[in-house]
Design a protein around this motif. Structure first.
Motif, PDB file in Angstrom:
ATOM      1  N   ALA A 115       0.975  -1.418   3.398  1.00 57.53           N
ATOM      2  CA  ALA A 115      -0.231  -0.970   2.846  1.00 57.53           C
ATOM      3  C   ALA A 115      -1.248  -1.713   1.993  1.00 57.53           C
ATOM      4  N   ARG A 116      -0.675  -2.975   1.682  1.00 55.66           N
ATOM      5  CA  ARG A 116      -1.564  -3.797   0.975  1.00 55.66           C
ATOM      6  C   ARG A 116      -1.462  -5.354   1.389  1.00 55.66           C
ATOM      7  N   ALA A 117      -1.140  -5.679   2.431  1.00 55.67           N
ATOM      8  CA  ALA A 117      -0.961  -6.924   2.773  1.00 55.67           C
ATOM      9  C   ALA A 117      -2.271  -7.588   3.346  1.00 55.67           C
ATOM     10  N   THR A 118      -2.779  -8.632   2.846  1.00 59.42           N
ATOM     11  CA  THR A 118      -3.994  -9.274   3.315  1.00 59.42           C
ATOM     12  C   THR A 118      -3.747 -10.215   4.436  1.00 59.42           C
ATOM     13  N   ALA A 119      -4.851 -10.713   5.003  1.00 53.81           N
ATOM     14  CA  ALA A 119      -4.729 -11.451   6.144  1.00 53.81           C
ATOM     15  C   ALA A 119      -3.775 -12.719   5.797  1.00 53.81           C
ATOM     16  N   ALA A 120      -4.147 -13.203   4.796  1.00 49.57           N
ATOM     17  CA  ALA A 120      -3.255 -14.441   4.382  1.00 49.57           C
ATOM     18  C   ALA A 120      -1.683 -14.113   4.449  1.00 49.57           C
ATOM     19  N   HIS A 121      -1.574 -12.990   3.674  1.00 50.31           N
ATOM     20  CA  HIS A 121      -0.194 -12.527   3.400  1.00 50.31           C
ATOM     21  C   HIS A 121       0.414 -12.283   4.920  1.00 50.31           C
ATOM     22  N   ARG A 122      -0.314 -11.745   5.845  1.00 43.63           N
ATOM     23  CA  ARG A 122       0.258 -11.570   7.206  1.00 43.63           C
ATOM     24  C   ARG A 122       0.696 -13.094   7.981  1.00 43.63           C
ATOM     25  N   ASP A 123      -0.350 -13.833   7.738  1.00 41.83           N
ATOM     26  CA  ASP A 123      -0.294 -15.217   8.446  1.00 41.83           C
ATOM     27  C   ASP A 123       1.174 -15.680   7.586  1.00 41.83           C
ATOM     28  N   GLU A 124       1.432 -15.777   6.506  1.00 40.58           N
ATOM     29  CA  GLU A 124       2.409 -16.120   5.959  1.00 40.58           C
ATOM     30  C   GLU A 124       3.767 -15.632   6.380  1.00 40.58           C
ATOM     31  N   LEU A 125       3.716 -14.328   6.588  1.00 40.12           N
ATOM     32  CA  LEU A 125       4.791 -13.480   7.097  1.00 40.12           C
ATOM     33  C   LEU A 125       5.310 -13.927   8.530  1.00 40.12           C
ATOM     34  N   ALA A 198       6.932  -6.893  11.960  1.00 37.84           N
ATOM     35  CA  ALA A 198       5.997  -6.316  12.781  1.00 37.84           C
ATOM     36  C   ALA A 198       5.345  -5.038  12.238  1.00 37.84           C
ATOM     37  N   ALA A 199       6.034  -4.256  11.617  1.00 37.98           N
ATOM     38  CA  ALA A 199       5.362  -2.999  11.217  1.00 37.98           C
ATOM     39  C   ALA A 199       4.362  -3.358   9.904  1.00 37.98           C
ATOM     40  N   VAL A 200       4.881  -4.336   9.048  1.00 41.75           N
ATOM     41  CA  VAL A 200       4.019  -4.842   8.160  1.00 41.75           C
ATOM     42  C   VAL A 200       2.496  -5.481   8.633  1.00 41.75           C
ATOM     43  N   LEU A 201       2.766  -5.952   9.787  1.00 41.93           N
ATOM     44  CA  LEU A 201       1.760  -6.531  10.378  1.00 41.93           C
ATOM     45  C   LEU A 201       0.544  -5.741  10.952  1.00 41.93           C
ATOM     46  N   ALA A 202       1.320  -4.526  11.438  1.00 40.72           N
ATOM     47  CA  ALA A 202       0.759  -3.432  11.877  1.00 40.72           C
ATOM     48  C   ALA A 202      -0.045  -2.390  11.038  1.00 40.72           C
ATOM     49  N   ALA A 203       0.504  -2.558   9.554  1.00 45.92           N
ATOM     50  CA  ALA A 203      -0.039  -1.658   8.662  1.00 45.92           C
ATOM     51  C   ALA A 203       0.604  -0.292   8.859  1.00 45.92           C
ATOM     52  N   ASP A 204       1.634  -0.321   9.366  1.00 42.90           N
ATOM     53  CA  ASP A 204       2.274   0.893   9.521  1.00 42.90           C
ATOM     54  C   ASP A 204       3.309   1.109   8.426  1.00 42.90           C
ATOM     55  N   GLU A 205       3.163   1.969   7.434  1.00 36.38           N
ATOM     56  CA  GLU A 205       3.855   2.218   6.282  1.00 36.38           C
ATOM     57  C   GLU A 205       5.345   2.609   6.709  1.00 36.38           C
ATOM     58  N   ARG A 206       5.091   3.983   7.341  1.00 36.23           N
ATOM     59  CA  ARG A 206       6.282   4.454   7.816  1.00 36.23           C
ATOM     60  C   ARG A 206       7.494   3.938   8.528  1.00 36.23           C
TER      61      ARG A 206
END
Length: 228
Positions: A115-125, A198-206
């Motif tokens: 729900a909250r990850a920023t672009a920087a967080h997604r890159d890091e992940l 992958a789910a976090v990168l897709a912003a899919d919380e469930r």
């Protein structure tokens, strides 16, 4: 030739007192015998005893009151999660409870990260996940996997989740060699963790929560089998 480190008498006494406290031979809330009698019983000087007491006070197992004595703290009521590494080393029975919290907190962290990850967080992940695949040996894969989970906690934007993640890892890092089972094959470890990221990168919380629950359940089962 460099001399090997040796346990001091304070180390030995600290360990003995700690084991006696955690085993209930000195019950929570009880006062220890007078220092002179206790020192004589362990065959040490009062100075050595005071040094051991100081360490156990710092660890949260004892409290001293001037003119009153030294009392065993009720660590299950008053202690914090920082005691977990010591408790896990003392008794493997704690692992089941640590893993139960790990499942609940880990799933919630994945959901919040989605729900909250920023672009920087997604890159890091994405970068850290790839390091799981390229790591060599179970030890390196395990450490790389841990860094992904630390990054997931950071992605929530909540520093308390970061501290909780650190606490849970610290609880079993001292014995992590016995928990390396899920990480012996880097490709398998990567494939197991990839759906969470992958789910976090897709912003899919469930989906993130469900993937994290599946990951945590699977790795827990393997680690507990290794301990058995």
């Amino acid at each position: 030739m460099e001399a090997l480190p040796r346990e001091t008498i304070v180390d030995v006494l600290e360990g003995k007192l700690r084991d006696d406290i955690l085993a209930g031979r000195h019950p929570a809330g009880s006062y220890l015998p007078p220092e002179r009698r206790l020192a004589d019983g362990y065959g040490v000087t009062r100075t050595t005893l005071k040094h051991a007491f100081g360490r156990l006070v710092q660890a949260g197992l004892l409290e001293t009151r001037h003119g009153v004595g030294t009392r065993v703290r009720d660590f299950t009521r008053l202690g914090g999660a920082d005691l977990l590494p010591m408790l896990v080393r003392h008794s493997p029975d704690w692992f089941g409870e640590v893993f139960e919290v790990r499942r609940g907190v880990g799933a919630l962290i994945a959901e919040r990260a989605a729900a909250r990850a920023t672009a920087a967080h997604r890159d890091e992940l994405g970068t850290l996940l790839e390091l799981v695949r390229t790591a060599e040996g179970g030890d390196e894969v395990q450490l790389a996997d841990i860094e992904v989970h630390r990054a997931l906690a950071r992605a929530t934007g909540n520093r308390v989740y970061v501290l909780l993640t650190n606490t849970l890892f610290n609880a079993y890092l001292p014995v992590r060699a016995a928990l390396v089972g899920p990480f012996t094959d880097p490709e398998v470890a990567h494939a197991r963790l990839e759906p969470v990221v992958a789910a976090v990168l897709a912003a899919d919380e469930r989906a993130a929560r469900q993937a994290a629950e599946a990951y945590l359940t699977a790795t827990e089962r393997i680690m507990l089998d290794g301990l058995a």
